[in-house]
Design an enzyme around this catalytic site. Structure first.
Site, PDB file in Angstrom:
ATOM      1  N   HIS A 191       5.735  -0.419  -2.918  1.00 40.90           N
ATOM      2  CA  HIS A 191       5.186   0.519  -4.322  1.00 40.90           C
ATOM      3  C   HIS A 191       4.965   1.566  -4.510  1.00 40.90           C
ATOM      4  CE1 HIS A 191       2.578  -3.896  -5.443  1.00 40.90           C
ATOM      5  NE2 HIS A 191       3.927  -3.783  -5.275  1.00 40.90           N
TER       6      HIS A 191
ATOM      7  N   THR B  53      -4.899  -9.441   0.242  1.00 47.96           N
ATOM      8  CA  THR B  53      -3.749  -8.998  -0.736  1.00 47.96           C
ATOM      9  C   THR B  53      -3.995 -10.418  -1.789  1.00 47.96           C
ATOM     10  OG1 THR B  53      -2.162  -9.179  -2.447  1.00 47.96           O
ATOM     11  CG2 THR B  53      -1.167 -10.286  -0.149  1.00 47.96           C
TER      12      THR B  53
ATOM     13  N   ASN C 297       0.776  -0.855   0.032  1.00 45.44           N
ATOM     14  CA  ASN C 297       0.293   0.404   0.197  1.00 45.44           C
ATOM     15  C   ASN C 297       1.056   1.405   0.244  1.00 45.44           C
ATOM     16  OD1 ASN C 297      -1.838  -1.798   0.364  1.00 45.44           O
ATOM     17  ND2 ASN C 297      -2.101  -1.515   2.323  1.00 45.44           N
ATOM     18  N   VAL C 298      -0.043   2.423  -0.279  1.00 47.38           N
ATOM     19  CA  VAL C 298       1.260   3.677  -0.231  1.00 47.38           C
ATOM     20  C   VAL C 298       0.940   4.872   0.191  1.00 47.38           C
ATOM     21  CG1 VAL C 298       1.630   3.056  -3.325  1.00 47.38           C
ATOM     22  CG2 VAL C 298      -0.301   4.128  -2.752  1.00 47.38           C
ATOM     23  N   ASP C 299      -0.613   4.353   1.317  1.00 46.30           N
ATOM     24  CA  ASP C 299      -0.712   5.128   1.907  1.00 46.30           C
ATOM     25  C   ASP C 299      -0.429   5.651   3.483  1.00 46.30           C
ATOM     26  OD1 ASP C 299      -2.000   3.264   2.878  1.00 46.30           O
ATOM     27  OD2 ASP C 299      -3.090   2.183   2.113  1.00 46.30           O
TER      28      ASP C 299
ATOM     29  N   CYS D 193      11.014  13.632  -8.967  1.00 42.52           N
ATOM     30  CA  CYS D 193      11.743  14.529 -10.570  1.00 42.52           C
ATOM     31  C   CYS D 193      11.290  13.230 -11.552  1.00 42.52           C
ATOM     32  CB  CYS D 193      12.783  14.926 -10.399  1.00 42.52           C
ATOM     33  SG  CYS D 193      13.527  15.579 -12.098  1.00 42.52           S
TER      34      CYS D 193
ATOM     35  N   ASN E 246      -8.527 -12.763   4.601  1.00 42.57           N
ATOM     36  CA  ASN E 246      -8.886 -11.967   3.429  1.00 42.57           C
ATOM     37  C   ASN E 246     -10.279 -12.867   3.597  1.00 42.57           C
ATOM     38  OD1 ASN E 246      -9.603 -11.534   0.693  1.00 42.57           O
ATOM     39  ND2 ASN E 246      -7.169 -11.661   0.463  1.00 42.57           N
TER      40      ASN E 246
END
Ligand code: OAD
Length: 263
Positions: free
Chosen positions: A125, A197, A108-110, A133, A222
């Protein structure tokens, strides 16, 4: 325990967890679902049910339509800013105090694990709240972005550079240091959780298998079956918050009941 009970770990596995020296927790989008952040592949609500990944989450998409891609990430950043960690995140923070070592490897990118207070978090990730940049990969700070009139903001680091989110897009490599740390944790852990996942995206999906090959117990949390389920010692078929709070309760109760002199 009844075999169909989705909330309890069998006593033998709970004992192994209690004696564990290093717990590895791999999390995916399902871990953040109860915080209101959409998953990728759930049929009705998943991000990829509404958007085509190759039109938004690839370097080619960014090169062709930078404003469209940047605006989509702005929307997602807004959702992440509004989101709060849930009881499952908090349970993981508590569990970290109960074993010598607990590593979280997240797709997760949060940054919800970090916001809830987990100490050892490896981001496989990237992180949607950071920007870099697109030509030099050097970090661009928030203040620069806020003062930019452009969409996407221009990079301070290269003449033709643009700001892009510091996340891994399709076709890009994972950050090497994060991947090495994650593989190390998988090889050296003795207990592994795979939470929320689909276990379809490599190389993250292979980490629990690496743990199992090296002798770890594997638990999947899950509501749905996944390709990993077959390899798990036990599956808790319920949501991350429900499974983790129940597990923490079961674990603490066991520790309490087995304290010397506890009846
Ligand atoms: P997916 O969207 O593929 O899968 C989400 C999983 O979470 C499914 O297996 C659901 O059954 C499960 N789930 C849903 N709600 C849940 C809940 N409340 N508690 C527990 N589980 C729940 O997400 P990922 O497997 O994380 O990559 O996707 C992997 C990668 O694919 C993402 O990191 C992203 C995407 O493309 C990149 O962006 C590089």
């Amino acid at each position: 325990m009844k075999p169909s009970d989705p909330l309890s770990l069998p006593e033998s596995l709970l004992l192994r967890l209690q004696d564990s020296k290093h717990v590895l927790v791999l999390t995916g989008a399902g871990m953040s679902a109860e915080s209101g952040i959409a998953t990728f592949r759930d049929a009705q609500t998943g991000l990829w049910a509404r958007f085509r990944p190759e039109e938004l989450a690839t370097p080619q998409a960014f090169a062709a339509h930078p404003a469209r891609v940047w605006s989509w990430y702005e929307e997602r950043r807004h959702t992440v800013r509004e989101a709060e960690p849930h009881a499952g995140h908090v349970a993981l923070v508590e569990m970290e105090k109960m074993v010598p070592r607990l590593s979280i490897v997240t797709q997760n990118v949060d940054a919800l694990h970090q916001r809830s207070g987990s100490g050892s978090v490896i981001e496989l990730h990237g992180n949607i709240m950071r920007s870099i940049c697109h030509l030099t990969s050097r970090p661009i700070d928030e203040e620069w972005l806020e003062n930019s009139p452009d969409c996407p903001p221009r990079s301070p680091w290269a003449r033709d550079g643009l700001a892009r989110p510091d996340v891994v897009w399709f076709g890009e490599s994972l950050p090497a240091e994060a991947m090495n740390s994650a593989m190390n944790a998988a090889v050296n852990c003795d207990f592994c959780f795979s939470i929320g996942t689909t276990s379809l995206v490599q190389p993250a999906a292979s980490l629990p298998l690496l743990a199992v090959e090296n002798g770890a117990i594997l638990i999947e949390i899950n509501p749905q079956e996944t390709p990993l389920s077959l390899h798990a010692n036990h599956c808790l078929r319920t949501s991350a918050s429900e499974a983790l709070t129940a597990l923490l309760h079961q674990w603490k109760t066991r520790v309490q009941d087995h304290k010397p002199g506890a009846g």
